[in-house]
Design a protein around this motif. Structure first.
Motif, PDB file in Angstrom:
ATOM      1  N   ALA A 121       0.837  -1.205   0.000  1.00 60.99           N
ATOM      2  CA  ALA A 121       0.000   0.000   0.000  1.00 60.99           C
ATOM      3  C   ALA A 121       0.872   1.256   0.000  1.00 60.99           C
ATOM      4  O   ALA A 121       0.534   2.261  -0.631  1.00 60.99           O
ATOM      5  CB  ALA A 121      -0.933  -0.009   1.209  1.00 60.99           C
ATOM      6  N   LEU A 122       2.022   1.195   0.707  1.00 64.48           N
ATOM      7  CA  LEU A 122       2.938   2.348   0.723  1.00 64.48           C
ATOM      8  C   LEU A 122       3.599   2.535  -0.641  1.00 64.48           C
ATOM      9  O   LEU A 122       3.768   3.658  -1.115  1.00 64.48           O
ATOM     10  CB  LEU A 122       4.006   2.164   1.811  1.00 64.48           C
ATOM     11  N   GLU A 123       3.946   1.413  -1.266  1.00 64.25           N
ATOM     12  CA  GLU A 123       4.555   1.486  -2.590  1.00 64.25           C
ATOM     13  C   GLU A 123       3.597   2.148  -3.578  1.00 64.25           C
ATOM     14  O   GLU A 123       3.955   3.041  -4.338  1.00 64.25           O
ATOM     15  CB  GLU A 123       4.922   0.079  -3.075  1.00 64.25           C
ATOM     16  N   ARG A 124       2.361   1.696  -3.536  1.00 57.81           N
ATOM     17  CA  ARG A 124       1.344   2.269  -4.413  1.00 57.81           C
ATOM     18  C   ARG A 124       1.176   3.765  -4.134  1.00 57.81           C
ATOM     19  O   ARG A 124       1.078   4.578  -5.061  1.00 57.81           O
ATOM     20  CB  ARG A 124       0.016   1.541  -4.177  1.00 57.81           C
ATOM     21  N   PHE A 125       1.155   4.113  -2.849  1.00 58.61           N
ATOM     22  CA  PHE A 125       0.974   5.527  -2.480  1.00 58.61           C
ATOM     23  C   PHE A 125       2.083   6.391  -3.089  1.00 58.61           C
ATOM     24  O   PHE A 125       1.820   7.438  -3.689  1.00 58.61           O
ATOM     25  CB  PHE A 125       0.956   5.672  -0.958  1.00 58.61           C
ATOM     26  N   VAL A 126       3.306   5.937  -2.951  1.00 57.47           N
ATOM     27  CA  VAL A 126       4.444   6.719  -3.454  1.00 57.47           C
ATOM     28  C   VAL A 126       4.399   6.804  -4.990  1.00 57.47           C
ATOM     29  O   VAL A 126       4.614   7.869  -5.579  1.00 57.47           O
ATOM     30  CB  VAL A 126       5.783   6.109  -2.973  1.00 57.47           C
ATOM     31  N   ALA A 127       4.095   5.671  -5.631  1.00 61.38           N
ATOM     32  CA  ALA A 127       4.045   5.654  -7.102  1.00 61.38           C
ATOM     33  C   ALA A 127       2.948   6.580  -7.617  1.00 61.38           C
ATOM     34  O   ALA A 127       3.146   7.309  -8.591  1.00 61.38           O
ATOM     35  CB  ALA A 127       3.815   4.229  -7.591  1.00 61.38           C
ATOM     36  N   ASP A 128       1.802   6.564  -6.951  1.00 63.76           N
ATOM     37  CA  ASP A 128       0.691   7.426  -7.379  1.00 63.76           C
ATOM     38  C   ASP A 128       1.048   8.900  -7.166  1.00 63.76           C
ATOM     39  O   ASP A 128       0.736   9.756  -7.997  1.00 63.76           O
ATOM     40  CB  ASP A 128      -0.591   7.070  -6.612  1.00 63.76           C
ATOM     41  N   TRP A 129       1.724   9.159  -6.038  1.00 69.69           N
ATOM     42  CA  TRP A 129       2.145  10.547  -5.779  1.00 69.69           C
ATOM     43  C   TRP A 129       3.105  11.012  -6.879  1.00 69.69           C
ATOM     44  O   TRP A 129       2.974  12.115  -7.401  1.00 69.69           O
ATOM     45  CB  TRP A 129       2.831  10.646  -4.397  1.00 69.69           C
TER      46      TRP A 129
END
Lengths: 464, 286
Positions: A121-129
């Motif tokens: 979920a953190l990986e996705r958050f950073v990639a989306d940001w």
């Protein structure tokens, strides 16, 4: 003032906000909504920043997980993105589709007593940001003047293309379909991986100078020999694109799909959109045979297209379901019915040749077989019928021979997969291969791991 | 993008398009097809390559406008473009090098028979073509096939050539002189009728199948057909198969999968041919 380990340990794992189950079972919007910045920072604080970080060893592409999470905890998202993207070409994809529970998160020390850090979920958050804020990619090395052909634009091909471009090589990707992305666009549904995200990842690669040739079917339009002549090296990542059928009577009735066809019509050809012209059979009662991620994607797609009864028929038990844990949870929440320890015997049809049911038998688990999993055995006299008007076979795929049969020099194993050495080089010098065409049907991240490894080995080979 | 060089109407709702596709033109072989997508949002349509010119970098496609996407393709003017052309797909025709071949074409299938007849003729095989349609305007590729050998025409209403079905003419021809091989392409009922005619005589008969298809590379399995009791994928194992082994009943049924999505008049002569095929089957059973 950094938190003490005790303070970190006190924080509970943050749940990822998701669409309401009832609402999402009727739309194709993404199920997970992703962390807010505040939630992400709180979750990032849970990471103990282990010196000997086991999570990295659990990651097939060896992302420096504590490093990017530390940047998130400090609120430095730009550095988090730079760190993550240096290790992983497609973080917005893997953050959504990786089986984290059996990889990075399985190794997390916080998981020993309690819940692991929500790495995915953190990986996705950073990639989306990074995507929303146009975070710049790391620059490419000076041009080497070497040309590399990548066959297939799925996760393995895209990763290799990105890494090779960064190393300064001129890369051309050959894709058989009219849209790049491979299984990321034809297989994984919009509600799990929005196609705009894949398109964005491809655009990122194009900005790095990667060329894309669509509708280019290697094995028909070009042979590997053609590519080997025009390029200094070739990477084959064509996946395992040959559907397996159940091999039961009635399989060719109208209303029996392979998961590949069903999902391709809905995803790549856009039949999920009511305004699309792509025809798709919308079953009222859908039975999907299989228990992997593809089966979950198909059954949840059936539900979203209006099925009142959407059923998974799987020959082993719940513990053995090979799908990602989150997909199983989501499917259950959406009202998918699970018929476990059940195997198909026959697809039943009406006088007009349409599916009207599937005859199954109950199974029980016997001794472990060659794969180490307990072998399902039929229970005599347990035959029963599930009424349905659509059957989707999602029991796996095999190597597609289209490319390999036009390249006799390429050494294959008995299943038709390409044989490679420890450097992922095939029996033809300069021709490398990775992903499902080597491994048999596996996962997005393993294909990406191969893409990353192959890029390094190809680079070394070109500089030899 | 593939520019349209020519667009000629051959028969009602049947057009011949010459399009730029230099790479495909260079490597294509008789019997192969392409998958065409006019633009975003359109369907992927499998079309057999009717002809090609490697020097000019073009291929020729014959299209029957039936659904939305095919109607949109034939409506494209010269100078317009087709977004996606993927191919060549399918296994090339297995050609013999000498002897006597009969090529049977029905409706738009006649255009598919043409490259086969062309290749046979080039190889030195004697070719007779039997082509048909409901009426004169629906018969296509007469002149092109005439350059390769004798052509016999059959129409349902007798407006051109023999009044009757291609199978009537085929029966007479086979009785007079036994062909070494027969290639038949047309509506499913026609191909079934041809095979029902030639099977008792044990004359090898090759048919070209056009089932529902998505990718054309063996990935979706939508084009699966039963041949000799085995499931085969028409896109990679075919499209040509031993007609005596094909389960035409299943093929016809599966072709009806998306009938409810299209309003399609029966203008390809298939209704009439189907009745004829059923009649032959009944006669054989008696």
């Amino acid at each position: 003032m950094p938190m003490s380990p005790k303070e970190r340990m006190a924080i509970q794992r943050q749940a990822v906000p998701a669409q309401d189950a009832l609402a999402r079972a009727a739309n194709f919007n993404e199920v997970n909504l992703g962390f807010t910045t505040a939630l992400a920072q709180l979750e990032a604080e849970r990471c103990l920043q282990c010196k000997n970080a086991k999570c990295i060893t659990g990651c097939p592409v060896a992302v420096d997980i504590p490093k990017f999470i530390d940047f998130v905890a400090k609120g430095d998202l730009k550095s988090a993105a730079a760190s993550l993207m240096a290790d992983n070409c497609l973080p917005a994809v893997t953050g959504r589709v990786c089986p984290q529970e059996s990889q990075c998160e399985a190794q997390c020390v916080r998981g020993i007593k309690g819940a692991s850090v929500a790495v995915g979920a953190l990986e996705r958050f950073v990639a989306d940001w990074a995507r929303e804020n146009d975070a710049a990619d790391s620059a490419c090395a000076p041009a080497t003047g070497r040309k590399v052909a990548v066959v297939g634009s799925g996760p393995g091909g895209l990763t290799a293309a990105g890494e090779l471009a960064r190393l300064g090589h001129a890369v051309t990707v050959f894709e058989a379909f009219h849209t790049p992305g491979g299984v990321l666009v034809y297989g994984i549904p919009e509600f799990r991986l929005p196609k705009a995200i894949v398109a964005n990842e491809v655009e990122r690669l194009q900005r790095l100078g990667v060329k894309l040739e669509l509708n280019a079917i290697v094995g028909r339009l070009y042979t590997i020999a053609d590519l080997r002549r025009d390029f200094d090296a070739v990477f084959i990542a064509v996946g395992a694109g040959l559907p397996q059928f159940m091999n039961v009577p009635g399989e060719n009735l109208k209303g029996v799909y392979s998961a590949n066809e069903y999902l391709t019509r809905v995803n790549l050809m856009g039949a999920w959109d009511p305004s699309s012209r792509t025809p798709i059979l919308k079953g009222k009662r859908v039975v999907v045979v299989g228990g992997g991620n593809v089966a979950m994607d198909a059954v949840r797609t059936g539900k979203r297209l209006g099925a009142t009864d959407a059923v998974i028929a799987y020959r082993r038990g719940k513990e053995e379901l090979p799908a990602r844990l989150e997909e199983i949870h989501h499917a259950e929440e959406e009202g998918i019915r699970f018929e476990l320890l059940v195997a198909p015997l026959k697809v039943l049809g009406n006088a007009e040749g349409w599916v009207c049911g599937i005859e199954c038998q109950r199974m029980r688990l016997g001794e472990p077989d060659a794969s180490g999993r307990r072998k399902p055995e039929p229970l005599p006299g347990s035959e029963f019928t599930i009424d349905c008007d659509l059957v989707v076979s999602a029991i796996g795929t095999r190597a597609n021979p289209l490319l390999t049969q036009t390249c006799p020099d390429l050494k294959l194993n008995k299943w038709g997969n390409i044989v490679v050495d420890q450097d992922l080089m095939s029996s033809i010098p300069g021709v490398f291969a990775g992903g499902d065409i080597v491994r048999g049907a596996a996962t997005v991240i393993l294909a990406m791991g191969d893409g990353k490894t192959a890029a390094k080995r190809i680079d070394a080979w070109l500089r030899r | 993008m593939h520019r349209i060089i020519a667009n000629q109407q051959l028969a009602p709702a049947v057009h011949r398009l010459v399009i730029e596709a230099p790479l495909i033109a260079k490597v294509r072989k008789p019997g192969q097809f392409v998958i065409v997508r006019l633009d975003q949002g359109h369907e992927r349509i499998p079309l057999t390559i009717a002809d090609g010119d490697a020097a000019a970098g073009t291929i020729t496609l014959v299209i029957q406008a039936m659904g939305h996407s095919t109607k949109a393709i034939v409506a494209m003017p010269v100078g317009g473009a087709i977004r996606d052309v993927a191919g060549p797909l399918g296994a090339p025709t297995h050609l013999m090098e000498k002897g006597f071949a009969v090529c049977v074409g029905g409706g738009v299938g006649t255009a598919v028979v043409h490259p086969i007849a062309q290749a046979l003729h080039r190889a030195g095989v004697r070719v007779i073509s039997i082509i048909g349609g409901r009426n004169r305007p629906l018969v296509i590729y007469h002149d092109e096939l005439s350059r390769l050998g004798e052509v016999r025409v059959c129409t349902d209403d007798g407006s051109w050539g023999r009044k009757g079905l291609v199978t009537d003419e085929l029966k007479d021809l086979c009785a007079a002189e036994r062909p070494d091989i027969i290639y038949a392409v047309g509506p499913v009922p026609m191909m079934a009728a041809v095979c029902a005619t030639t099977k008792p005589m044990a004359i090898p008969t090759v048919v070209s199948l056009n089932p529902v298809m998505v990718d054309g590379t063996g990935m979706c399995g939508g084009c699966r057909v039963t041949v000799g009791g085995q499931v085969r994928f028409a896109c990679v194992d075919g499209p040509e198969f031993d007609g005596h082994q094909v389960d035409f009943g299943e093929l016809r049924s599966r072709l009806g999968t998306y009938k409810m999505f299209e309003s399609q008049p029966c203008d390809d002569g298939s209704c009439k041919a189907r009745r004829a095929a059923d009649q032959i089957t009944q006669q054989q059973q008696q």
